[in-house]
Design an enzyme around this catalytic site. Structure first.
Site, PDB file in Angstrom:
ATOM      1  N   THR A 290       5.602   6.925   9.828  1.00  0.00           N
ATOM      2  CA  THR A 290       5.189   6.346   8.548  1.00  0.00           C
ATOM      3  C   THR A 290       5.378   7.302   7.377  1.00  0.00           C
ATOM      4  O   THR A 290       5.326   8.527   7.553  1.00  0.00           O
ATOM      5  CB  THR A 290       3.692   5.958   8.626  1.00  0.00           C
ATOM      6  OG1 THR A 290       3.214   5.651   7.320  1.00  0.00           O
ATOM      7  CG2 THR A 290       2.836   7.084   9.170  1.00  0.00           C
TER       8      THR A 290
ATOM      9  N   TYR B 152      -4.971   8.797   9.892  1.00  0.00           N
ATOM     10  CA  TYR B 152      -3.838   7.941  10.288  1.00  0.00           C
ATOM     11  C   TYR B 152      -2.517   8.717  10.159  1.00  0.00           C
ATOM     12  O   TYR B 152      -1.743   8.804  11.118  1.00  0.00           O
ATOM     13  CB  TYR B 152      -3.795   6.682   9.416  1.00  0.00           C
ATOM     14  CG  TYR B 152      -2.518   5.900   9.572  1.00  0.00           C
ATOM     15  CD1 TYR B 152      -2.230   5.250  10.760  1.00  0.00           C
ATOM     16  CD2 TYR B 152      -1.585   5.837   8.533  1.00  0.00           C
ATOM     17  CE1 TYR B 152      -1.042   4.548  10.920  1.00  0.00           C
ATOM     18  CE2 TYR B 152      -0.404   5.133   8.684  1.00  0.00           C
ATOM     19  CZ  TYR B 152      -0.128   4.494   9.870  1.00  0.00           C
ATOM     20  OH  TYR B 152       1.045   3.807  10.038  1.00  0.00           O
TER      21      TYR B 152
HETATM   22  N1  UFG Z   1      -2.889  -3.184  -3.329  1.00  0.00           N
HETATM   23  C1  UFG Z   1      -3.636  -3.832  -4.317  1.00  0.00           C
HETATM   24  N2  UFG Z   1      -4.458  -4.835  -3.911  1.00  0.00           N
HETATM   25  C2  UFG Z   1      -4.573  -5.240  -2.613  1.00  0.00           C
HETATM   26  C3  UFG Z   1      -3.795  -4.581  -1.629  1.00  0.00           C
HETATM   27  C4  UFG Z   1      -2.961  -3.554  -2.035  1.00  0.00           C
HETATM   28  O1  UFG Z   1      -3.577  -3.499  -5.485  1.00  0.00           O
HETATM   29  O2  UFG Z   1      -5.360  -6.165  -2.328  1.00  0.00           O
HETATM   30  C5  UFG Z   1      -1.980  -2.105  -3.758  1.00  0.00           C
HETATM   31  C6  UFG Z   1      -2.291  -0.789  -3.076  1.00  0.00           C
HETATM   32  O3  UFG Z   1      -3.276  -0.075  -3.786  1.00  0.00           O
HETATM   33  C7  UFG Z   1      -0.928  -0.124  -3.074  1.00  0.00           C
HETATM   34  C8  UFG Z   1       0.059  -1.282  -2.974  1.00  0.00           C
HETATM   35  O4  UFG Z   1      -0.689  -2.446  -3.363  1.00  0.00           O
HETATM   36  O5  UFG Z   1      -0.720   0.520  -4.292  1.00  0.00           O
HETATM   37  C9  UFG Z   1       0.571  -1.492  -1.577  1.00  0.00           C
HETATM   38  O6  UFG Z   1      -0.536  -1.517  -0.695  1.00  0.00           O
HETATM   39  P1  UFG Z   1      -0.424  -1.928   0.834  1.00  0.00           P
HETATM   40  O7  UFG Z   1      -1.817  -1.870   1.389  1.00  0.00           O
HETATM   41  O8  UFG Z   1       0.338  -3.188   0.963  1.00  0.00           O
HETATM   42  O9  UFG Z   1       0.470  -0.780   1.459  1.00  0.00           O
HETATM   43  P2  UFG Z   1       0.243   0.800   1.446  1.00  0.00           P
HETATM   44  O10 UFG Z   1       1.275   1.353   0.530  1.00  0.00           O
HETATM   45  O11 UFG Z   1      -1.146   1.193   1.207  1.00  0.00           O
HETATM   46  O12 UFG Z   1       0.462   1.112   2.981  1.00  0.00           O
HETATM   47  C10 UFG Z   1       1.689   1.341   3.553  1.00  0.00           C
HETATM   48  C11 UFG Z   1       1.616   1.031   5.035  1.00  0.00           C
HETATM   49  C12 UFG Z   1       0.661   1.956   5.719  1.00  0.00           C
HETATM   50  C13 UFG Z   1       1.082   3.360   5.424  1.00  0.00           C
HETATM   51  C14 UFG Z   1       1.142   3.587   3.941  1.00  0.00           C
HETATM   52  C15 UFG Z   1       1.670   4.944   3.620  1.00  0.00           C
HETATM   53  O13 UFG Z   1       1.208  -0.294   5.226  1.00  0.00           O
HETATM   54  O14 UFG Z   1       0.687   1.738   7.108  1.00  0.00           O
HETATM   55  O15 UFG Z   1       2.036   2.671   3.357  1.00  0.00           O
HETATM   56  O16 UFG Z   1       0.929   5.476   2.582  1.00  0.00           O
HETATM   57  F1  UFG Z   1       0.193   4.227   5.940  1.00  0.00           F
END
Ligand code: UFG
Length: 328
Positions: free
Chosen positions: A117, A141
């Site tokens: 990841t 994680y």
């Molecule tokens: N976000 C919102 N509202 C929500 C959900 C997400 O604003 O309800 C934002 C988050 O703050 C982030 C972006 O949308 O800025 C993307 O969020 P996700 O949760 O979809 O994905 P992440 O970037 O947090 O997570 C991904 C992978 C993880 C991994 C991570 C690495 O899904 O498994 O990238 O940092 F660990």
């Protein structure tokens, strides 16, 4: 016919992989404890409900099948939960992987493809992130995934086990035939949450932070289509079957989209306005995470087919409409 063991094949990425390999004539055996995966998502090959912590069951499995390679998708994946429950994350993601690797080793299986990841990099020091970027994860994680990457280096040196680690940025989208898709419970990812709002399955979307150092103040991510991730795994398998060396590759399209841009795209694809609330930052979210996937292109020959965000969202929307029985 090559036979591949898919650990975690009932989950989001694993289930697409099972389909992808089966459609290309490979034989798959899926193991999954169904703690978060779905039995009905495994539509091809053999399925065995098995927990990787069960060493005896794994040993019996390796005794009854000859596997050419193992692909390992089984892990706990929520950054926030990993901070609350590090024991769970180190047990599931590190200890159970070690059991799997040792049983592979005992059975003489020495090709391994690992779901890693972008979270192994931590706060980016520069962007886009290539493979030379320092790996300083911020969460249990991310650390659990980095530990496995390091274990794999040691296992290659000592035991000759060759591996490819694929570091996904933001896995997104769904099977273009809409038979498979993202079904996390609870759902934490931006695109499916936004689609649930579009489908009236959720009242509103909360945007986590509008004061980031980005052009519109919201976080930027690199969304990569699930089928393109499968293609990268297929190429990694070819690489190992061809006798080539291990590799570590970042997988993304190299193009970032802000949360506001994703919302705009979802509104366009679904043809409706989303109810959005603007809230505080979520702990541990870096402002920008974008991959430099040059090495994957050069080393694996990876060319993403579905790099367009609109297409990624359309496929996810088609799956959600079908799976949740939404009106067309
Ligand atoms: N976000 C919102 N509202 C929500 C959900 C997400 O604003 O309800 C934002 C988050 O703050 C982030 C972006 O949308 O800025 C993307 O969020 P996700 O949760 O979809 O994905 P992440 O970037 O947090 O997570 C991904 C992978 C993880 C991994 C991570 C690495 O899904 O498994 O990238 O940092 F660990």
């Amino acid at each position: 016919m090559k036979k591949v063991l898919i650990a975690g094949g009932a989950g989001y990425i694993g289930s697409h992989m099972v389909k992808w390999l089966s459609q290309r004539g490979l034989q798959t055996v899926t193991v999954d404890n169904l703690s978060s995966g779905h039995r009905d998502a495994v539509q091809f090959g053999e399925f065995i409900q098995l927990d990787l912590a069960d060493r005896d069951a794994l040993r019996a499995l390796f005794a009854s099948h000859h596997f050419d390679a193992v692909m390992h998708f089984a892990s706990s994946i929520q950054v926030g939960e990993s901070v609350q429950k590090p024991s769970l994350y180190y047990a599931n993601n590190v200890v159970n992987t070690l059991i799997l690797l040792d049983e592979m080793r005992a059975a003489g299986v020495n090709r391994f493809i690992f779901s890693s990841t972008a979270a192994t990099f931590g706060e980016p020091k520069y962007t886009p992130i290539d493979e030379k970027h320092p790996q300083q994860p911020l969460s249990p994680y991310g650390r659990s995934k980095l530990m496995v990457e390091q274990i794999l280096e040691d296992y290659e040196r000592a035991y000759g086990l060759r591996s490819v680690c694929l570091r996904y940025f933001n896995a997104a989208g769904a099977d273009p035939a809409a038979e498979l898709g993202e079904r996390h419970d609870p759902e934490t990812h931006l695109i499916p949450i936004a689609l649930e709002v579009a489908g009236d399955l959720r009242p509103q979307l909360s945007v986590f932070g509008t004061d980031y150092d980005t052009p519109d103040g919201t976080c930027i991510r690199d969304y990569v289509h699930i089928v393109d991730l499968c293609q990268a795994h297929g190429l990694a398998l070819d690489r190992l079957l061809d006798g080539k060396g291990s590799g570590r590759y970042n997988l993304g399209n190299g193009q970032g989209f802000s949360v506001r841009q994703v919302i705009g795209c979802v509104e366009q694809v679904c043809g409706r306005k989303l109810k959005v609330a603007y809230g505080d930052r979520r702990a541990g979210d870096p402002a920008v995470l974008v991959a430099d996937a040059t090495l994957a292109r050069q080393g694996l020959g990876w060319v993403p087919e579905y790099a367009d965000l609109g297409q990624i969202v359309s496929h996810a929307w088609a799956f959600m409409k079908r799976h949740r029985n939404l009106a067309a």
